[in-house]
Write a protein that holds these residues in place. Structure first.
Motif, PDB file in Angstrom:
ATOM      1  N   THR A 151       8.987  27.627 -30.285  1.00  0.00           N
ATOM      2  CA  THR A 151      10.140  26.776 -29.998  1.00  0.00           C
ATOM      3  C   THR A 151      10.076  25.480 -30.780  1.00  0.00           C
ATOM      4  O   THR A 151      11.080  25.014 -31.336  1.00  0.00           O
ATOM      5  N   LEU A 152       8.893  24.872 -30.830  1.00  0.00           N
ATOM      6  CA  LEU A 152       8.717  23.636 -31.596  1.00  0.00           C
ATOM      7  C   LEU A 152       9.050  23.872 -33.063  1.00  0.00           C
ATOM      8  O   LEU A 152       9.804  23.090 -33.680  1.00  0.00           O
ATOM      9  N   HIS A 153       8.505  24.936 -33.637  1.00  0.00           N
ATOM     10  CA  HIS A 153       8.790  25.255 -35.040  1.00  0.00           C
ATOM     11  C   HIS A 153      10.278  25.462 -35.265  1.00  0.00           C
ATOM     12  O   HIS A 153      10.864  24.941 -36.232  1.00  0.00           O
ATOM     13  N   ALA A 154      10.927  26.209 -34.380  1.00  0.00           N
ATOM     14  CA  ALA A 154      12.347  26.513 -34.550  1.00  0.00           C
ATOM     15  C   ALA A 154      13.203  25.257 -34.506  1.00  0.00           C
ATOM     16  O   ALA A 154      14.151  25.116 -35.291  1.00  0.00           O
ATOM     17  N   MET A 155      12.877  24.332 -33.609  1.00  0.00           N
ATOM     18  CA  MET A 155      13.671  23.110 -33.497  1.00  0.00           C
ATOM     19  C   MET A 155      13.508  22.218 -34.722  1.00  0.00           C
ATOM     20  O   MET A 155      14.476  21.671 -35.247  1.00  0.00           O
ATOM     21  N   VAL A 156      12.257  22.084 -35.186  1.00  0.00           N
ATOM     22  CA  VAL A 156      12.004  21.246 -36.367  1.00  0.00           C
ATOM     23  C   VAL A 156      12.681  21.828 -37.598  1.00  0.00           C
ATOM     24  O   VAL A 156      13.443  21.145 -38.308  1.00  0.00           O
ATOM     25  N   VAL A 157      12.436  23.103 -37.859  1.00  0.00           N
ATOM     26  CA  VAL A 157      12.963  23.749 -39.059  1.00  0.00           C
ATOM     27  C   VAL A 157      14.477  23.930 -38.977  1.00  0.00           C
ATOM     28  O   VAL A 157      15.191  23.720 -39.962  1.00  0.00           O
ATOM     29  N   GLY A 158      14.984  24.312 -37.806  1.00  0.00           N
ATOM     30  CA  GLY A 158      16.416  24.542 -37.659  1.00  0.00           C
ATOM     31  C   GLY A 158      17.232  23.279 -37.888  1.00  0.00           C
ATOM     32  O   GLY A 158      18.251  23.305 -38.599  1.00  0.00           O
ATOM     33  N   LEU A 159      16.790  22.165 -37.311  1.00  0.00           N
ATOM     34  CA  LEU A 159      17.516  20.907 -37.501  1.00  0.00           C
ATOM     35  C   LEU A 159      17.420  20.432 -38.949  1.00  0.00           C
ATOM     36  O   LEU A 159      18.381  19.890 -39.508  1.00  0.00           O
ATOM     37  N   PHE A 160      16.255  20.645 -39.568  1.00  0.00           N
ATOM     38  CA  PHE A 160      16.076  20.299 -40.976  1.00  0.00           C
ATOM     39  C   PHE A 160      17.029  21.128 -41.842  1.00  0.00           C
ATOM     40  O   PHE A 160      17.610  20.634 -42.817  1.00  0.00           O
ATOM     41  N   CYS A 161      17.203  22.403 -41.491  1.00  0.00           N
ATOM     42  CA  CYS A 161      18.117  23.281 -42.226  1.00  0.00           C
ATOM     43  C   CYS A 161      19.548  22.765 -42.185  1.00  0.00           C
ATOM     44  O   CYS A 161      20.259  22.780 -43.192  1.00  0.00           O
ATOM     45  N   LEU A 162      19.977  22.339 -40.996  1.00  0.00           N
ATOM     46  CA  LEU A 162      21.339  21.825 -40.859  1.00  0.00           C
ATOM     47  C   LEU A 162      21.535  20.577 -41.713  1.00  0.00           C
ATOM     48  O   LEU A 162      22.580  20.407 -42.350  1.00  0.00           O
ATOM     49  N   TYR A 163      20.535  19.715 -41.742  1.00  0.00           N
ATOM     50  CA  TYR A 163      20.623  18.507 -42.572  1.00  0.00           C
ATOM     51  C   TYR A 163      20.784  18.879 -44.051  1.00  0.00           C
ATOM     52  O   TYR A 163      21.641  18.314 -44.763  1.00  0.00           O
ATOM     53  N   ILE A 164      19.972  19.812 -44.517  1.00  0.00           N
ATOM     54  CA  ILE A 164      20.039  20.234 -45.912  1.00  0.00           C
ATOM     55  C   ILE A 164      21.395  20.867 -46.217  1.00  0.00           C
ATOM     56  O   ILE A 164      22.010  20.601 -47.254  1.00  0.00           O
ATOM     57  N   LEU A 165      21.873  21.704 -45.303  1.00  0.00           N
ATOM     58  CA  LEU A 165      23.146  22.388 -45.507  1.00  0.00           C
ATOM     59  C   LEU A 165      24.312  21.404 -45.601  1.00  0.00           C
ATOM     60  O   LEU A 165      25.243  21.602 -46.382  1.00  0.00           O
ATOM     61  N   TRP A 166      24.237  20.344 -44.820  1.00  0.00           N
ATOM     62  CA  TRP A 166      25.340  19.379 -44.789  1.00  0.00           C
ATOM     63  C   TRP A 166      25.238  18.284 -45.855  1.00  0.00           C
ATOM     64  O   TRP A 166      26.256  17.812 -46.354  1.00  0.00           O
ATOM     65  N   TYR A 167      24.006  17.902 -46.233  1.00  0.00           N
ATOM     66  CA  TYR A 167      23.862  16.701 -47.049  1.00  0.00           C
ATOM     67  C   TYR A 167      23.173  16.892 -48.397  1.00  0.00           C
ATOM     68  O   TYR A 167      23.178  15.971 -49.212  1.00  0.00           O
ATOM     69  N   ASP A 168      22.555  18.036 -48.647  1.00  0.00           N
ATOM     70  CA  ASP A 168      21.858  18.233 -49.918  1.00  0.00           C
ATOM     71  C   ASP A 168      22.832  18.805 -50.945  1.00  0.00           C
ATOM     72  O   ASP A 168      22.972  20.020 -51.108  1.00  0.00           O
ATOM     73  N   ASP A 169      23.505  17.934 -51.681  1.00  0.00           N
ATOM     74  CA  ASP A 169      24.547  18.358 -52.626  1.00  0.00           C
ATOM     75  C   ASP A 169      23.977  19.165 -53.782  1.00  0.00           C
ATOM     76  O   ASP A 169      24.637  20.080 -54.286  1.00  0.00           O
ATOM     77  N   ALA A 170      22.758  18.839 -54.235  1.00  0.00           N
ATOM     78  CA  ALA A 170      22.178  19.546 -55.381  1.00  0.00           C
ATOM     79  C   ALA A 170      21.947  21.017 -55.047  1.00  0.00           C
ATOM     80  O   ALA A 170      22.222  21.907 -55.870  1.00  0.00           O
ATOM     81  N   VAL A 171      21.467  21.292 -53.851  1.00  0.00           N
ATOM     82  CA  VAL A 171      21.217  22.671 -53.437  1.00  0.00           C
ATOM     83  C   VAL A 171      22.532  23.424 -53.261  1.00  0.00           C
ATOM     84  O   VAL A 171      22.664  24.581 -53.675  1.00  0.00           O
ATOM     85  N   ASN A 172      23.505  22.793 -52.658  1.00  0.00           N
ATOM     86  CA  ASN A 172      24.789  23.457 -52.420  1.00  0.00           C
ATOM     87  C   ASN A 172      25.560  23.694 -53.713  1.00  0.00           C
ATOM     88  O   ASN A 172      26.321  24.666 -53.820  1.00  0.00           O
ATOM     89  N   ALA A 173      25.366  22.821 -54.708  1.00  0.00           N
ATOM     90  CA  ALA A 173      26.078  22.985 -55.974  1.00  0.00           C
ATOM     91  C   ALA A 173      25.499  24.122 -56.803  1.00  0.00           C
ATOM     92  O   ALA A 173      26.225  24.836 -57.491  1.00  0.00           O
ATOM     93  N   ASN A 174      24.186  24.291 -56.765  1.00  0.00           N
ATOM     94  CA  ASN A 174      23.527  25.367 -57.514  1.00  0.00           C
ATOM     95  C   ASN A 174      22.537  26.069 -56.597  1.00  0.00           C
ATOM     96  O   ASN A 174      21.373  25.675 -56.506  1.00  0.00           O
ATOM     97  N   PRO A 175      22.993  27.110 -55.878  1.00  0.00           N
ATOM     98  CA  PRO A 175      22.146  27.759 -54.877  1.00  0.00           C
ATOM     99  C   PRO A 175      20.875  28.394 -55.434  1.00  0.00           C
ATOM    100  O   PRO A 175      19.927  28.633 -54.690  1.00  0.00           O
TER     101      PRO A 175
END
Length: 254
Positions: A56-80
């Motif tokens: 559960t701890l791992h899922a919460m840390v990684v899952g929330l980090f994933c959402l941040y990257i998905l919403w705010y990491d423009d470099a990753v979203n521009a070139n997957p």
């Protein structure tokens, strides 16, 4: 070896040690303070309880980090495929450390915790994430895959409630069962068309060809394997929730 890759492997090792420590020390203490019935469980169930706390701890840390990257990491979203993988590599390294810890735990307590599906899942994920760590490729797709961890807390909460003696017809168990089914479907099954639509939109592009055959096989092969496992787990979860719902209705009628 690049500095970012060395850092990634250090994070893997640190993650492995941190999750092992949490399993051995903080989890039992927190569990006992939050749920007194924890001390009445047999040692086999306490081990699984602590394992699920770590999960559960791992899922919460990684899952929330994933959402941040998905919403705010423009470099990753521009070139997957070749976007700046810095944040994704950090998140993947945390997950790889957890997967290695969990594999060791499964082997150590195989008679009680062993599950061949989990072993297949962990090996397929480690195989694919190894390329993300070593070569920094496919950051968007790796991050997209990690979003599936958002369903894990609900799955674990179902087990905790059952182990603590909550009746399966109780409102909390049913509410969590519904949330677990919906969230699991949303982050693991419903996203399949979107995921592969994105895959096919980059298939055959210069960026895709630049990956090389080994990475292409690891990417597509592990994705398909994980899809099969997710469908099997979705079936089990939906069947379990349906049975619990039917049992609750029968109990109320009686």
């Amino acid at each position: 070896m690049e500095d970012s890759t060395r850092v990634g492997y250090c994070v893997v090792a640190s993650s492995f040690v941190a999750f092992q420590f949490f399993f051995s020390a903080p989890s039992p203490q927190l569990s006992l303070s939050l749920c007194p019935s924890y001390c009445t469980l047999p040692s086999v169930k306490r081990n699984e309880w602590n394992s699920r706390c770590v999960s559960t701890l791992h899922a919460m840390v990684v899952g929330l980090f994933c959402l941040y990257i998905l919403w705010y990491d423009d470099a990753v979203n521009a070139n997957p495929i070749w976007g700046d993988p810095g944040l994704v590599k950090l998140n993947v390294a945390i997950t790889c450390g957890y997967l290695l810890y969990d594999l060791l735990l499964l082997i150590r307590y195989w008679k009680t915790l062993g599950d061949s599906l989990f072993v297949c899942h962990h090996l397929a994920a480690l195989y694919a994430y190894g390329y993300v760590l070593s070569r920094g490729v496919l950051p968007y797709f790796a991050n997209f895959r990690l979003l599936s961890e958002l369903s894990t807390p609900f799955v674990n909460l179902r087990w905790f409630l059952d182990a603590a003696g909550w009746p399966r017809s109780s409102w909390l168990v049913l509410a969590n069962g519904l949330a677990m089914t919906v969230v699991f479907f949303a982050v693991r099954i419903a996203v399949i068309p979107s995921y592969y639509a994105h895959v096919f939109s980059w298939y055959g592009s210069p960026e895709y060809k630049r990956l090389g055959l080994s990475v292409q096989v690891a990417w597509i092969g592990s994705s398909l394997a994980l899809e099969v496992l997710n469908v099997i787990w979705m079936y089990r979860i939906a069947r379990g929730f349906y049975r619990a719902l039917c049992h609750s209705k029968a109990h109320k009628t009686a």
